[in-house]
Design a protein around this motif. Structure first.
Motif, PDB file in Angstrom:
ATOM      1  N   ARG A 778       0.695  -1.079   0.018  1.00 54.62           N
ATOM      2  CA  ARG A 778      -0.086   0.011   0.017  1.00 54.62           C
ATOM      3  C   ARG A 778       0.732   1.303  -0.145  1.00 54.62           C
ATOM      4  NH1 ARG A 778      -1.486   3.447   4.109  1.00 54.62           N
ATOM      5  NH2 ARG A 778      -3.145   4.634   3.604  1.00 54.62           N
ATOM      6  N   TRP A 779       1.828   1.309   0.931  1.00 50.77           N
ATOM      7  CA  TRP A 779       2.675   2.256   0.912  1.00 50.77           C
ATOM      8  C   TRP A 779       3.318   2.643  -0.244  1.00 50.77           C
ATOM      9  CZ3 TRP A 779       7.522   4.670   0.786  1.00 50.77           C
ATOM     10  CH2 TRP A 779       7.675   5.684   1.577  1.00 50.77           C
ATOM     11  N   ASN A 780       3.838   1.801  -1.067  1.00 50.13           N
ATOM     12  CA  ASN A 780       4.758   1.781  -2.296  1.00 50.13           C
ATOM     13  C   ASN A 780       3.561   2.417  -3.216  1.00 50.13           C
ATOM     14  OD1 ASN A 780       6.884   1.014  -1.102  1.00 50.13           O
ATOM     15  ND2 ASN A 780       6.817  -1.161  -1.769  1.00 50.13           N
ATOM     16  N   ARG A 781       2.555   1.935  -3.269  1.00 50.08           N
ATOM     17  CA  ARG A 781       1.339   2.489  -4.403  1.00 50.08           C
ATOM     18  C   ARG A 781       0.995   3.787  -4.095  1.00 50.08           C
ATOM     19  NH1 ARG A 781      -1.489  -1.919  -3.790  1.00 50.08           N
ATOM     20  NH2 ARG A 781      -2.929  -1.221  -2.081  1.00 50.08           N
ATOM     21  N   LEU A 782       1.109   4.277  -2.928  1.00 53.05           N
ATOM     22  CA  LEU A 782       0.825   5.725  -2.359  1.00 53.05           C
ATOM     23  C   LEU A 782       1.942   6.851  -2.832  1.00 53.05           C
ATOM     24  CD1 LEU A 782      -1.784   5.116   0.238  1.00 53.05           C
ATOM     25  CD2 LEU A 782      -2.374   5.635  -2.113  1.00 53.05           C
ATOM     26  N   HIS A 783       3.279   5.998  -2.668  1.00 52.52           N
ATOM     27  CA  HIS A 783       4.459   6.872  -2.628  1.00 52.52           C
ATOM     28  C   HIS A 783       5.315   6.211  -3.771  1.00 52.52           C
ATOM     29  CE1 HIS A 783       2.711   6.849   1.388  1.00 52.52           C
ATOM     30  NE2 HIS A 783       2.755   8.052   1.409  1.00 52.52           N
ATOM     31  N   PRO A 784       4.828   6.337  -4.991  1.00 51.08           N
ATOM     32  CA  PRO A 784       5.708   5.671  -6.084  1.00 51.08           C
ATOM     33  C   PRO A 784       7.198   6.503  -6.142  1.00 51.08           C
ATOM     34  CG  PRO A 784       4.118   7.157  -6.890  1.00 51.08           C
ATOM     35  CD  PRO A 784       3.791   7.290  -5.397  1.00 51.08           C
ATOM     36  N   GLY A 785       7.336   7.869  -5.801  1.00 48.29           N
ATOM     37  CA  GLY A 785       8.525   8.106  -5.736  1.00 48.29           C
ATOM     38  C   GLY A 785       9.536   8.055  -4.916  1.00 48.29           C
ATOM     39  N   GLU A 786       9.165   7.329  -3.789  1.00 50.65           N
ATOM     40  CA  GLU A 786      10.094   7.213  -2.664  1.00 50.65           C
ATOM     41  C   GLU A 786      10.702   5.856  -2.683  1.00 50.65           C
ATOM     42  OE1 GLU A 786       8.932   8.917   1.092  1.00 50.65           O
ATOM     43  OE2 GLU A 786       7.262   9.922  -0.134  1.00 50.65           O
ATOM     44  N   LYS A 787      11.770   5.530  -2.050  1.00 51.61           N
ATOM     45  CA  LYS A 787      12.314   4.218  -1.736  1.00 51.61           C
ATOM     46  C   LYS A 787      11.367   3.241  -1.408  1.00 51.61           C
ATOM     47  CE  LYS A 787      16.240   2.135   0.331  1.00 51.61           C
ATOM     48  NZ  LYS A 787      16.056   1.512   1.754  1.00 51.61           N
ATOM     49  N   ALA A 788      11.073   2.335  -2.120  1.00 51.93           N
ATOM     50  CA  ALA A 788      10.132   1.083  -2.016  1.00 51.93           C
ATOM     51  C   ALA A 788      10.355   0.521  -0.676  1.00 51.93           C
ATOM     52  CB  ALA A 788      10.194   0.143  -3.273  1.00 51.93           C
ATOM     53  N   ARG A 789       9.210   0.160   0.134  1.00 50.72           N
ATOM     54  CA  ARG A 789       9.147  -0.464   1.310  1.00 50.72           C
ATOM     55  C   ARG A 789       9.591  -2.004   0.749  1.00 50.72           C
ATOM     56  NH1 ARG A 789       5.407   2.373   5.488  1.00 50.72           N
ATOM     57  NH2 ARG A 789       6.572   4.318   5.732  1.00 50.72           N
ATOM     58  N   VAL A 790      10.060  -2.891   1.687  1.00 53.63           N
ATOM     59  CA  VAL A 790      10.301  -4.337   1.345  1.00 53.63           C
ATOM     60  C   VAL A 790       9.519  -4.993   2.294  1.00 53.63           C
ATOM     61  CG1 VAL A 790      11.890  -6.108   0.851  1.00 53.63           C
ATOM     62  CG2 VAL A 790      12.392  -3.693   0.324  1.00 53.63           C
ATOM     63  N   PRO A 791       8.692  -5.957   1.889  1.00 54.36           N
ATOM     64  CA  PRO A 791       7.883  -6.599   3.041  1.00 54.36           C
ATOM     65  C   PRO A 791       9.147  -7.477   4.048  1.00 54.36           C
ATOM     66  CG  PRO A 791       6.935  -7.070   0.855  1.00 54.36           C
ATOM     67  CD  PRO A 791       8.217  -6.105   0.664  1.00 54.36           C
TER      68      PRO A 791
END
Ligand SMILES: Cc1ncc(C[n+]2csc(CCOP(=O)(O)OP(=O)(O)O)c2C)c(N)n1
Ligand SMILES: [Mg+2]
Length: 892
Positions: A778-791
């Protein structure tokens, strides 16, 4: 329902009956009700001895329980209270009508509160005491569908803004709104008890009242005269939970408990008992259960008519009508009432002859008359020795007139046309002109108006506002490392089950200086199943009367010790009741300012599967505490078969957002989870609760392999790496609960027989892993410009080579739901299907979750990847003794 005086024997002269009645009247007058009752009792005994077969009836006549002569004076300003009530009625209606104008079908209920307004207002003005520093306060369960009335009152009290009311049922609007029904999760400063799933609140209220006594008897709070009030609908009483525990309330002499049942004779679709009398039916059920029953059926306007009726004809007539007929009278004219009700007997007609038709129509029912309601409440709070139920007759949709009063459609009424609005306005004297009133504005008189002043003064006299929720308990301070340390060290090869390990922890916790007293062990007649009987003796089983008998096993070490200050709540065979106790204990941090820590241990199959709605309500209520699913695992519980073997509960725990669900394999995992749970809930004040499955399979408990606490809590950690990290064939195996041992065994087979080096992971919580995964996504979807979180799962397996195989004692969907965050394809083994009466080994073969099937699944994954030959698989199936044509457990 039978009515004692509704039949008249053949041949008996009226005058004869009259003589009997008169002589009773004269005894009553000269010697009082006790003597009169004694005479009647003696007569009854005399009749029985002489062979007169008196049919049993727990009913009294269809009349008010409290006679006029015993009615106390109404202490308030009745006219002013009526005006305040009218304003609340208006605003409650306005909330629903306005919400539905803005958004069609947003819902809301007008008619429930309309029928119950007097029942609540008498309570608010004269009875419901707030929680204060000095006094614990009364506890009130408000009927869920009456919530608009509670909001409208809080608006007059200045506690809720007009904007909040405007956003009733539209909580996501800027500035917030109001939740449809009582939900502490959504309005944590306001609502205390979720009541809208009907039938839950009566049961919760009973156990709440009992828990209050438990706290007193254990010296954890002073004894007070605080009451638990539960407001119910008459239709609601059809839910089995509603009446399911009423005998507990009387057995425990819970005179701190008052049920108020709003008997408007209707539910959603139509009459509750069109062909019968719900009030009489409830009366006999509650009287049979030895409750104090107070019927409030007729308003003061009826008093003079009753007085004229020296022959008891009116009461007799009242007992004859079925509820469907009563409902018809509500919507009919005075002339109709005269003809169809009083017209059955010329003497009845004579009784009401002086009254014009209009007056007949306006003969109020008891539940709409503050004097009658006050008298009932006063009698209820003064009553000693048993719980009280007030059966108050009202009209559903009272005051809605043509818009729905007493009509079958009234429950769903959300809109009023202009004429109907004007009529309602006029009937209740709301100071709005014809034009303004059709806009249905909220109306609050000025702060210095007599209405607001009066309302505030009444609440001040009663200690403050209700409902109001606040957290009153202070956080715990200790970290409790000392309590759990020994469990991190393993069992030295001794075989113990996780249940035994848990009971060991419980025993230690019970001795702790900070939390020992706060622990509330709760069992539904399963303590022996879980090896908890040693606690009977050490901390005792709570009984409000102590132990009046010498227990049969008194000479044994672990005898069945009941005590007034006993700590265990041994509830008997009621998971619902036990859960209600758990809720009371787990919310005492707010209700009582006491951090009681419930540990409710039960047969895991009869938890989420049977009482899920209570667990949902507990979660809404921000309950803190631990649910322990005992004898869990579809293949770990041998013998018991299809109805007992639980492979479901971890799936059923998924939907409850704040439930943290763990399926631990080892004692140290449980220790880490419980210690952290106590910290999170009782030190940090988080609104979470725990579900932990424990099993009855004994095996050696290993010591904690290094610092894996974080992994245990987050859901997985590497328990035993492969010994040969350089092997060509690699695998990652995931196991949970008792099945972890099968996985460990498979690891050995794979290494020794097939040259496969496998790492073994303990997956303690698929739910935690899943929630973490969807949160990252969810976080990655809403913050595409930021460093992706890894599960977390992805992180764990970043450098983990080989094929992936998971096995648990639960449905395969658990591992499958996290597989998308794994680096490669996952093979899942699990226990989908109906259980069998069998031993563990056969069950694990049947469900294909034993070490052989885990081995095969691993080899198969390697085969699919082209790493091993088909012939290896064929040979393995043979060598492992697997029957490839066995029945499919999912469908057999
Ligand atoms: C467990 C459950 N089932 C169904 C409903 C839906 N429902 C809401 S109100 C209602 C009728 C209520 O009738 P009653 O208890 O008599 O209350 P009244 O509104 O008449 O006071 C129903 C069926 C519910 N809220 N909870
Ligand atoms: Mg009803």
């Amino acid at each position: 329902m039978d009515n004692e005086i509704s039949t008249q024997p053949h041949g008996m002269e009226d005058v004869e009956i009259q003589e009997w009645l008169e002589s009773l009247d004269s005894v009553l007058e000269s010697s009082g009700p006790e003597v009169a009752a004694e005479i009647l009792e003696r007569l009854r005994a005399h009749a029985t001895v002489n062979g007169i077969d008196l049919p049993f009836s727990a009913n009294t006549p269809y009349a008010n329980t409290i006679p006029v002569r015993l009615q106390p004076l109404f202490p308030g300003d009745q006219e002013l209270e009526r005006r305040i009530k009218s304003l609340i009625r208006w605003n409650a209606l306005a909330m629903v009508v306005r919400a539905n104008r803005v958004e069609h079908n947003i819902g809301g209920h007008i008619s429930t509160y309309a029928s119950a307004a007097t029942l609540y207002e008498v309570g608010f003005n004269h009875f419901f005491r707030a929680r204060t520093e000095e006094f614990e306060g009364d506890t009130v369960y408000f009927q869920g569908h009456a919530s608009p009335g509670m909001y409208a009152r809080a608006f007059l009290e200045g506690r809720l803004s007009a904007q909040k009311l405007e956003n009733f049922r539209r909580e996501l609007k800027p500035g917030g709104g109001l939740s449809s029904y009582p939900h502490p999760w959504l309005m944590p400063d306001f609502w205390e008890f979720p009541t809208v799933s009907m039938g839950l609140s009566p049961l919760m209220a009973i156990y709440q009242a009992r828990f209050n006594r438990y706290l007193e008897d254990r010296g954890m709070k002073p004894a007070t005269d605080a009451k638990v009030w539960a407001f119910l609908g008459d239709g609601e009483t059809d839910e089995p939970e509603s009446l399911g525990a009423i005998t507990l309330a009387s057995r425990e002499k819970l005179d701190n408990l008052i049920f108020v049942i709003n008997c408007n004779l209707q539910r959603l679709d139509g009459p509750v008992r069109g062909n019968g009398q719900i009030i009489q039916e409830l009366e006999s059920a509650f009287r049979g259960a030895r409750w104090n029953v107070i019927k409030v059926l007729w308003g003061s306007e009826w008093d003079p008519i009753f007085e004229r009726d020296t022959e008891g004809l009116l009461v007799k007539r009242m007992g004859e009508l079925v509820d469907g007929e009563y409902q018809k009278l509500v919507v009919s004219s005075g002339a109709y009432v005269r003809e169809h009700f009083f017209g059955s007997d010329p003497r009845l007609l004579q009784l009401v002859e002086p009254l014009p038709d209009e007056a007949l129509r306006r003969l109020r029912l008891g539940g709409h008359d503050p004097r009658k309601v006050y008298a009932a409440y006063k009698a209820a709070v003064d009553h000693k020795g048993s719980p009280t139920v007030i059966l108050a007759r009202t009209i559903k949709g009272y005051g809605l007139g043509e818009a729905g009063e007493g009509k079958n459609v009234t429950h769903q009424q959300k809109k009023l046309n202009e004429d109907e609005l004007r009529e309602f306005r006029s009937r209740f004297g709301i100071p709005l002109n014809d034009e303004d009133c059709i806009e249905v504005p909220f109306y609050r008189p000025p702060e210095d108006s007599v209405e607001i002043q009066y309302l505030r003064a009444r609440r001040e006299a009663l200690g403050g506002y209700v409902p109001k929720r606040s957290i009153r308990a202070k956080p715990l301070v200790a970290d409790h490392d000392n309590l759990f340390k020994e469990f991190l060290e393993g069992s030295d090869g001794r075989e113990v089950s996780t249940t035994m390990a848990f009971v060991g922890m419980l025993r230690k916790m019970l001795k702790d200086t900070e939390i020992g007293k706060l622990i509330v062990p709760i069992v539904p007649d399963e303590a022996r199943t879980f090896g908890m009987e040693s606690l009977f003796r050490t901390v005792g089983i709570y009984s409000s009367v102590g132990q009046r008998y010498e227990p049969v096993d008194v000479n044994t070490l672990l005898y069945y010790k009941e005590a007034k200050d006993g700590q265990i709540l041994e509830e008997g065979i009621t998971e619902a009741g036990s859960m209600a106790s758990c809720i009371a204990a787990g919310t005492a941090y707010a209700t009582h300012g006491i951090n009681t820590i419930p540990f409710f241990i039960y047969y895991s199959m009869f938890g989420f599967q049977r009482i899920a709605d209570f667990i949902w309500a507990a979660a809404d209520m921000r309950m803190r505490g631990f649910l322990l699913g005992g004898t869990s695992g579809r293949t770990t519980l041998g013998g018991e078969g299809l109805q007992h073997q639980d492979g479901n509960s971890h799936v059923l725990a998924l939907p409850v957002p704040n439930v943290k669900a763990y399926d631990p394999a080892f004692a140290y995992e449980i220790a880490v989870i419980i210690q952290d749970g106590i910290r999170r809930m009782y030190k940090d004040g988080e609104s979470v609760l725990y579900y932990i499955t424990v099993m009855n399979e004994p095996y050696a408990m290993p010591a904690m392999p290094g610092d894996v606490k974080d992994g245990i809590l987050r859901g997985m950690y590497r328990f035993r790496p492969a010994t040969n990290g350089k092997a060509k064939l690699r695998a990652q195996l995931f196991g949970s609960g008792a099945i972890l041992n099968e996985v460990l065994h498979a690891q050995e087979i794979l290494e020794t027989k097939y040259g496969v080096a496998a790492d073994v992971w303990s997956v303690t919580s698929y739910k935690e892993l899943y929630n973490d995964g969807i949160e990252s996504e969810r976080w990655n979807r809403l913050h595409p410009g930021e460093k992706a979180r890894v599960p977390y799962v992805t992180k764990c397996l970043a450098d983990a080579p080989g094929v992936l195989v998971a096995a648990s004692d639960y449905l395969k969907t658990l591992p499958n739901m996290i597989s998308k965050w794994m680096p490669r394809r996952l093979a899942s083994l699990g226990t989908d299907g109906f259980g069998r009466s069998e031993g563990r080994a056969s069950l694990r073969d049947f469900f294909e979750v034993d070490s052989r099937f885990i081995t095969l699944a691993t080899l198969h994954e390697l085969f699919v990847d082209g790493k091993v030959e088909r012939s290896v698989l064929d040979k393995a199936i043979k060598d492992l003794g697997i029957n490839a044509d066995k029945p499919n457990p999912v469908v057999s």
